[in-house]
Design an enzyme around this catalytic site. Structure first.
Site, PDB file in Angstrom:
ATOM      1  CE  LYS A 206      24.144  50.909  37.731  1.00  0.00           C
ATOM      2  NZ  LYS A 206      24.881  50.252  36.663  1.00  0.00           N
ATOM      3  CD  GLU A 212      28.767  43.749  50.953  1.00  0.00           C
ATOM      4  OE1 GLU A 212      27.677  44.094  50.434  1.00  0.00           O
ATOM      5  OE2 GLU A 212      29.488  42.858  50.476  1.00  0.00           O
ATOM      6  N   GLY A 267      29.189  50.179  37.641  1.00  0.00           N
ATOM      7  CA  GLY A 267      29.784  50.544  38.929  1.00  0.00           C
ATOM      8  C   GLY A 267      31.266  50.865  38.830  1.00  0.00           C
ATOM      9  NE  ARG A 268      33.484  45.926  35.470  1.00  0.00           N
ATOM     10  CZ  ARG A 268      32.326  45.275  35.577  1.00  0.00           C
ATOM     11  NH1 ARG A 268      31.624  45.350  36.685  1.00  0.00           N
ATOM     12  NH2 ARG A 268      31.862  44.565  34.565  1.00  0.00           N
ATOM     13  CD  GLU A 353      32.840  43.923  39.715  1.00  0.00           C
ATOM     14  OE1 GLU A 353      32.927  43.568  40.897  1.00  0.00           O
ATOM     15  OE2 GLU A 353      32.382  45.038  39.397  1.00  0.00           O
ATOM     16  CG  HIS A 384      63.063  46.508  49.624  1.00  0.00           C
ATOM     17  ND1 HIS A 384      64.407  46.252  49.712  1.00  0.00           N
ATOM     18  CD2 HIS A 384      62.933  47.696  48.975  1.00  0.00           C
ATOM     19  CE1 HIS A 384      65.073  47.270  49.170  1.00  0.00           C
ATOM     20  NE2 HIS A 384      64.206  48.150  48.710  1.00  0.00           N
ATOM     21  CE  LYS A 495      26.434  43.308  44.667  1.00  0.00           C
ATOM     22  NZ  LYS A 495      25.926  44.463  43.942  1.00  0.00           N
TER      23      LYS A 495
HETATM   24  O1  F6P Z   1      30.986  44.345  42.635  1.00  0.00           O
HETATM   25  C1  F6P Z   1      29.739  44.259  42.045  1.00  0.00           C
HETATM   26  C2  F6P Z   1      29.051  45.536  42.180  1.00  0.00           C
HETATM   27  O2  F6P Z   1      27.787  45.377  41.672  1.00  0.00           O
HETATM   28  C3  F6P Z   1      29.822  46.646  41.514  1.00  0.00           C
HETATM   29  O3  F6P Z   1      29.665  46.685  40.156  1.00  0.00           O
HETATM   30  C4  F6P Z   1      29.327  47.830  42.239  1.00  0.00           C
HETATM   31  O4  F6P Z   1      30.181  48.869  42.030  1.00  0.00           O
HETATM   32  C5  F6P Z   1      29.298  47.313  43.630  1.00  0.00           C
HETATM   33  O5  F6P Z   1      28.909  45.958  43.515  1.00  0.00           O
HETATM   34  C6  F6P Z   1      28.428  48.021  44.582  1.00  0.00           C
HETATM   35  O6  F6P Z   1      27.111  48.130  44.116  1.00  0.00           O
HETATM   36  P1  F6P Z   1      26.241  49.386  44.482  1.00  0.00           P
HETATM   37  O7  F6P Z   1      26.917  50.592  43.940  1.00  0.00           O
HETATM   38  O8  F6P Z   1      24.914  49.146  43.848  1.00  0.00           O
HETATM   39  O9  F6P Z   1      26.134  49.440  45.970  1.00  0.00           O
END
Ligand code: F6P
Length: 529
Positions: A206, A212, A267-268, A353, A384, A495
């Site tokens: 986003k 990462e 995001g979620r 979240e 199990h 972050k």
């Molecule tokens: O986990 C926090 C968050 O900001 C989420 O809401 C989002 O989906 C994710 O990190 C990754 O962020 P981005 O889509 O900006 O890379």
């Protein structure tokens, strides 16, 4: 004391929790021959049986009163109409607009966002069809055989879960891979088996600023160049899904290969937007639309059904009862369906979240528990592994069982075993076993509640409805708890600190606590940046 916990409806529920302490769920069935009918709801091919909960008529009525006295109606109307309900980030929350299949406009800042949403869907359609039918060629003219989604959190979990859940709808000639972890082993292992000539990377982020994802995307780009003997033009092999077009272009993604979405998609909650591109690539655009249709049907149900027949409201209230009045700390989600094996991970982010908050929307500390720890894995594997604790442990863990009824012809016998195992477990949790002659350690007290959610089949439409059901459940709980379910400042802290530490680790570690300094020194000694 907070307004919520001092309200008449809250007090009533506290009193009922005391009065029903010794009740047994199984007795509720003996007292009411119609309990199953009364306490089940159907929407299309989704069926919720909530009769095996420790909830009698008085409790159910009091829970409905609680929601009626909350701001839910107002907040729900605000969400659907694009008001700024994510107050800390000053944004509307409009994942429902993404799957709005009706004609109603949705206004944000005086502008109807529906035309933009439709245009974005059109772009998704054209591209996904090109890739699926082989018209989209790699730089050497090969068709795309492997799609690698690079993203994390909401930019990974949703598409990842859906693509796996709907594997039987997948294009037979395209394989899907999801890279999320910044651990280089994740991408290394994935790339090892790929051919750059026929691989498409979808960089899903986003913000286009997530450490990462950017690191994984850079590694993928380097790999592509190495594999292709230095081919510079990545335009046939890299697309991006982002709200940050400028950053995506700076990375080298061609403007026409950027699928945009909007700040008002959390995001979620983003799998309904272009973040769902891998889904459309996998199951095809029409099936993607079916998924949106299923979610839209759930949206309409959520808005229109009376509270006491409203699936997300009911599931939310059951959760509230257990969390706030019976002391449950966690919520287990156990899909009796291998296709749904990623669902608990997806729901974990969605719920934790969203509702892992301890101040209300005014910034005042809450004096009640909020979102539960959501966890789980597929049955019958769980039976199990951790079910022992659920049967005889000291913890109180409400469970959502989820299954699909229709069996695959070749595995009918398996499906029968799967479903009967689920029925047996739900039954055992409720009834327990204290038959005569059992020794102390053999007896199971039972009285452990569960919901059973059945789908006729795992189809795009039903999955869309199921996901929307949980989204709205989380929303209702957030509204009752009066919290902002749409920000995640705790995650932002992590972050920010990761960035700071990575910059300062080689320089001054002063200002950090002793432990962090000691650990930074060890890391520095062993790993180069
Ligand atoms: O986990 C926090 C968050 O900001 C989420 O809401 C989002 O989906 C994710 O990190 C990754 O962020 P981005 O889509 O900006 O890379």
């Amino acid at each position: 004391m907070n307004l919520l916990t001092s309200s008449v409806t809250w007090k009533k529920l506290e009193q009922l929790a005391q009065e029903t302490q010794e009740d047994r769920i199984s007795d509720y069935f003996k007292q009411d021959a119609k309990r199953f009918d009364k306490m089940s709801v159907r929407l299309g091919e989704l069926f919720l049986d909530f009769s095996k909960n420790k909830i009698n008529d008085d409790v159910f009525k009091a829970l409905i009163d609680l929601v009626e006295h909350s701001s839910l109606r107002q907040r729900r109307a605000q969400m659907f109409s694009g008001d700024i309900i994510n107050v800390t980030e000053k944004r509307p929350v409009l994942h429902t607009a993404l799957r709005n299949r009706g004609d109603e406009p949705v206004i944000v800042d005086g502008v109807d966002v529906m035309p933009e949403i439709r245009a974005s869907l059109d772009k998704l359609k054209v591209f996904s069809e090109q890739v699926r039918n082989g018209d989209w060629k790699g730089y050497k003219g090969n068709r795309i055989t492997d799609v690698v989604n690079i993203g994390i959190g909401g930019s990974d979990l949703g598409p990842n879960m859906v693509v796996r859940a709907l594997l039987q709808f997948r294009h037979p000639d395209i394989k899907f891979h999801f890279i999320s972890n910044v651990d280089g082993q994740h991408i290394k292992k994935t790339l090892k088996n790929l051919d750059a000539k026929s691989t498409l990377f979808v960089v899903s982020t986003k913000t286009f600023s997530t450490q990462e994802t950017l690191l994984n995307a850079k590694t993928a780009r380097r790999w592509f160049r190495e594999q292709t003997g230095g081919h510079e033009d990545i335009s046939q092999h890299f697309v991006a899904v982002s709200t940050n077009q400028a950053a995506a272009m700076e990375f080298g993604i061609a403007q026409e290969n950027i699928f945009e979405f909007w700040a008002w998609v959390g995001g979620r909650y983003s799998l309904w937007s272009a973040i769902g591109l891998p889904i459309a690539l996998s199951i095809g655009y029409d099936n993607f639309i079916d998924m949106l249709e299923g979610a839209y049907e759930m949206d309409r149900h959520f808005v229109e059904a009376p509270m006491d027949q409203n699936m997300p409201v009911i599931m939310a209230l059951i959760g509230i009862w257990y969390i706030n009045f019976l002391g449950a700390e966690t919520q287990a989600v156990i899909p009796y369906d291998q296709a749904l094996h990623q669902l608990p991970a997806f729901l974990q982010q969605l719920d934790m979240e969203s509702n892992g908050k301890s101040v209300d929307i005014n910034g005042d500390p809450v004096d009640y528990a909020t979102g539960p720890i959501v966890w789980g894995q597929t049955g019958s594997n769980g039976q199990h592994a951790f079910f022992q604790l659920l049967h005889q442990g000291t913890r109180f863990v409400p469970i959502d069982f989820i299954a699909s009824l229709e069996a695959d012809e070749q595995t009918e016998e398996h499906h029968f075993a799967l479903l009967t195992n689920m029925l047996a477990q739900a039954n055992a949790f409720m009834n327990g076993d204290d038959s005569d002659g059992l020794l102390e350690y053999q007896s199971c007290q039972g009285n452990r509640p569960s919901n059973v959610l059945l789908m006729d089949r795992i189809s795009p439409r039903n999955l869309g409805a199921l996901i929307a059901l949980y989204e709205h459940k989380v929303f209702v709980q957030g509204a009752i708890w009066n919290i902002n379910s749409f920000d995640q400042w705790g995650v932002q802290l992590g972050k920010r600190l990761a960035n700071e530490i990575s910059q300062q680790i080689g320089e001054s570690t002063q200002g950090y606590d002793q432990s962090t300094q000691g650990l930074m020194a060890l890391v520095r000694k062993h790993v180069k940046s």
